[in-house]
Design an enzyme around this catalytic site. Sequence first.
Site, PDB file in Angstrom:
ATOM      1  N   ASP A  16      -0.736   0.798  -4.530  1.00 11.71           N
ATOM      2  CA  ASP A  16      -0.902  -0.187  -3.462  1.00 11.71           C
ATOM      3  C   ASP A  16      -1.902   0.304  -2.423  1.00 11.71           C
ATOM      4  O   ASP A  16      -1.949   1.493  -2.110  1.00 11.71           O
ATOM      5  CB  ASP A  16       0.455  -0.443  -2.796  1.00 11.71           C
ATOM      6  CG  ASP A  16       0.436  -1.657  -1.889  1.00 11.71           C
ATOM      7  OD1 ASP A  16      -0.469  -2.504  -2.030  1.00 11.71           O
ATOM      8  OD2 ASP A  16       1.319  -1.757  -1.020  1.00 11.71           O
ATOM      9  N   HIS A  33     -10.689  -2.087  -5.273  1.00 13.86           N
ATOM     10  CA  HIS A  33     -10.183  -1.959  -6.636  1.00 13.86           C
ATOM     11  C   HIS A  33     -11.044  -1.002  -7.452  1.00 13.86           C
ATOM     12  O   HIS A  33     -10.531  -0.224  -8.271  1.00 13.86           O
ATOM     13  CB  HIS A  33     -10.123  -3.330  -7.298  1.00 13.86           C
ATOM     14  CG  HIS A  33      -9.127  -4.258  -6.664  1.00 13.86           C
ATOM     15  ND1 HIS A  33      -7.790  -3.933  -6.524  1.00 13.86           N
ATOM     16  CD2 HIS A  33      -9.271  -5.499  -6.121  1.00 13.86           C
ATOM     17  CE1 HIS A  33      -7.163  -4.927  -5.915  1.00 13.86           C
ATOM     18  NE2 HIS A  33      -8.040  -5.882  -5.665  1.00 13.86           N
ATOM     19  N   LEU A 127      -0.258  12.992 -23.271  1.00 16.42           N
ATOM     20  CA  LEU A 127       0.309  12.191 -22.191  1.00 16.42           C
ATOM     21  C   LEU A 127       0.361  10.752 -22.669  1.00 16.42           C
ATOM     22  O   LEU A 127      -0.588  10.261 -23.287  1.00 16.42           O
ATOM     23  CB  LEU A 127      -0.572  12.276 -20.936  1.00 16.42           C
ATOM     24  CG  LEU A 127      -0.242  11.303 -19.791  1.00 16.42           C
ATOM     25  CD1 LEU A 127       1.053  11.715 -19.094  1.00 16.42           C
ATOM     26  CD2 LEU A 127      -1.384  11.229 -18.779  1.00 16.42           C
TER      27      LEU A 127
END
Length: 244
Positions: A16, A33, A127
Amino acid sequence: MTYTATLPRHVAIIMDGNGRWAERRHRPRSMGHRAGQKAVRATVTASRERGIAALTLFAFSSENWQRPRTEVGALMELFLRALDSEVDELHANGVRLRFIGALEAFAAPLRERMHAAMQRTADNDALTLNIAANYGGRWDIAQAARALAQQVAHGLLDAAAVDEGHLAAHLMLADLPPPDLLIRTGGEHRISNFLLWQAAYAELYFTDTLWPDFDAAALDAALDAYATRERRYGRTGAQLHAGI
């Protein structure tokens, strides 16, 4: 660092603050962004280097379609460019990439790139990186309930036998351990319909750091905080220390 012995297996992050980061610099929200993409890259690298097994990032919620069309369009374009530019490096570093959510809502070119990226990295094990896109926790529970209802309707499952285990098996990320640590950046203190079932016992960590400014040091601060938590799962502290 103090987190080595108590490293979370699975970290989930609500990313956020991109828009506010851009607004504070008097720039378009789309620039925030793009800056956030750098934070994603840094966090993925740091998570892999620290031995975290799974990282789940909340990239686009089912509610985000309500944002201005220009911002949604910029996000979709960013997704496309990121898939084209990042998958090679993720694959080279042994990262398994997965997308979770109602992916059918996205345009065909984006869906095709998502599926191609997932197929290409499917056998990697350094991962597991889950990108939640058009995802909502309520949607996740509803689609799992729908799958169970269909089994009951076809006589494959007795309704009386449905329990938490059956429902959990049909949720997104059912093959992974639940998140141990849920981080939210940007100063808000809520989980915003993210992994509602899976995060039932996650440790919550909130930071004022806006997502584009999140980096390896910020992740380490969250891991240090996690290492101080006593996870009792309904037991008392005395029981926990006695190994009961």
